[in-house]
Every structure is written in structure tokens, then in C-alpha cells.
Design a protein around this motif. Structure first.
Motif, PDB file in Angstrom:
ATOM      1  N   CYS A  84       1.316  -1.364  -0.013  1.00  0.00           N
ATOM      2  CA  CYS A  84       0.087  -0.198  -0.200  1.00  0.00           C
ATOM      3  C   CYS A  84       0.689   1.285   0.442  1.00  0.00           C
ATOM      4  O   CYS A  84       2.505   1.311   0.251  1.00  0.00           O
ATOM      5  CB  CYS A  84      -0.791  -0.063   1.358  1.00  0.00           C
ATOM      6  N   VAL A 102      -2.665   2.686   5.275  1.00  0.00           N
ATOM      7  CA  VAL A 102      -2.638   1.416   6.287  1.00  0.00           C
ATOM      8  C   VAL A 102      -3.469   1.827   7.285  1.00  0.00           C
ATOM      9  O   VAL A 102      -2.346   2.724   8.011  1.00  0.00           O
ATOM     10  CB  VAL A 102      -1.810   0.570   6.235  1.00  0.00           C
ATOM     11  N   ALA A 144      -6.123  -2.105   6.035  1.00  0.00           N
ATOM     12  CA  ALA A 144      -6.884  -1.236   5.144  1.00  0.00           C
ATOM     13  C   ALA A 144      -8.223  -0.961   4.386  1.00  0.00           C
ATOM     14  O   ALA A 144      -8.525  -2.104   4.002  1.00  0.00           O
ATOM     15  CB  ALA A 144      -5.764  -2.297   3.279  1.00  0.00           C
TER      16      ALA A 144
END
Length: 197
Positions: A84, A102, A144
Motif C-alpha cells: 500500500c 493502512v 486497509a
């Protein structure tokens, strides 16, 4: 088929290797860039803390290599989170493959989430033959949020992404290697995956 598990000191690599062996395949553990580039399938595992894991990736140049890979890549647990854009854990800049940031579970739930939880809203070939609301094994304090790359969700105080996909990159928050027959099915689907243009 050449399967590589990226070995950067991430904790759960042996259990993933054994799960792949149970499916009748052989996986190589390596952090060598040339070996990783030549692989047909790449698994990017992770157990641990985001900022120290990212330091290990940077020390070996893997932070530059992983986002450039063209073959199917599967990030597991912390591996998915590092794919991410950013993680609140250690204020860590991620690999930026997925656009999600996140974040930590809030104080309304026990952290970390440890144990079995259902996965729902399954949207990818990764889940072929896996039932809606199947149980998977999870251990994590950060998650997430739902985004356009979400291909599966779970609920723990709120709904969040338990799987992401973008192009040839897949990420799962749960541990397929510890998730019984359904987890094995997901690993098998990944090993059969072809990159669709």
C-alpha cells in the motif's frame, strides 16, 4: 513453474513454503533480484512491524524491484500492507502499488485481531471455488480501508479490505497458508493465475 518466496526475514516463509509443497509445487526462498525477476509467480510474505520490514526491503533494493514485477505477485499479511501507499505503523512509506493507506484499528475492538474471521464480497479469480463468508485466519492490528482495489472484505468493528488487486498484484490480509482447505484453494488459484492485460 518457478515459484519464489521473497526472503527478507519476514517470519512466516517456512509455513508458506510447506503449504505450497502440500499442493505439489516447489518454492525457492530468495532475496536475489535476478532469481525473483525470473520467477513465474512471486509470493511476498510478512509477519512483523512495517517500518523495520521496509528498512530490510530498502537494504536489498527490493523496494524498487517489487513494484516493477510483471508476473503475478501475492502479498500476504504485512506483505499486502507494505504494497500500500502508507502505513500508520511506524509512519512507513509503502511500495505504492495499491493506493490505500493502512491504519490502526480503533479502541472499540481488541487489538490485534487474532483468529478466524469471514471474508465476503469476493470479486476475483483468486476466490474461484471459495464460498462467500468463508473463514480465514488473521493476525493484525492495522488494516486497509475499503477502496476501488478491494476484492474481499471482513468485519472487525468496521468493514475493511481483506484482499486487494491491481493489475498483476494481489494482496491478502489473512494467512492462506494457515486457513485450512479454503486457504489452500486460494494459494492454488494464485499459482494458476495468469496476468490479464
Amino acid at each position: 513453474m518457478k515459484i519464489v518466496i521473497i526472503d527478507y526475514g519476514a517470519g512466516n516463509i517456512q509455513s508458506i513454503k510447506f503449504a505450497i509443497q502440500r499442493l505439489g509445487y516447489h518454492a525457492v526462498l530468495t532475496y536475489n533480484a535476478e532469481e525473483i525477476k525470473k520467477a513465474d509467480k512471486v509470493i511476498f510474505p510478512g509477519v512483523g512491524e512495517a517500518s523495520s520490514a521496509m528498512k530490510k526491503l530498502k537494504a536489498t533494493g527490493l523496494d524498487k524491484l517489487i513494484p516493477q514485477l510483471q508476473q503475478p505477485v501475492l502479498g500476504i499479511c504485512l506483505g499486502m500492507q507494505l504494497m500500500c501507499k502508507f502505513s500508520e505503523e511506524g509512519n512507513t512509506e509503502g511500495l505504492g502499488i495499491f493506493h490505500d493507506n493502512v491504519v490502526k484499528f480503533n479502541h472499540n475492538v481488541k487489538v490485534p485481531q487474532i483468529g478466524w474471521n469471514q471474508i465476503s464480497n469476493l470479486k476475483s479469480d483468486l476466490f474461484t471455488g471459495v464460498k462467500e463468508n468463508e473463514y480465514m485466519y488473521l493476525v493484525h492490528s492495522y488494516y486497509a480501508p475499503i477502496c476501488e482495489e478491494t476484492i474481499a472484505t471482513s468485519f472487525y468493528g468496521l468493514e475493511y479490505s481483506t484482499a486487494l488487486k491491481k493489475d498483476n498484484f494481489y494482496g491478502v490480509q489473512f494467512h492462506p497458508e494457515k486457513s485450512s482447505k479454503a486457504g489452500e484453494k486460494i494459494l492454488k488459484n494464485f499459482l494458476k493465475a495468469e496476468v490479464k492485460s
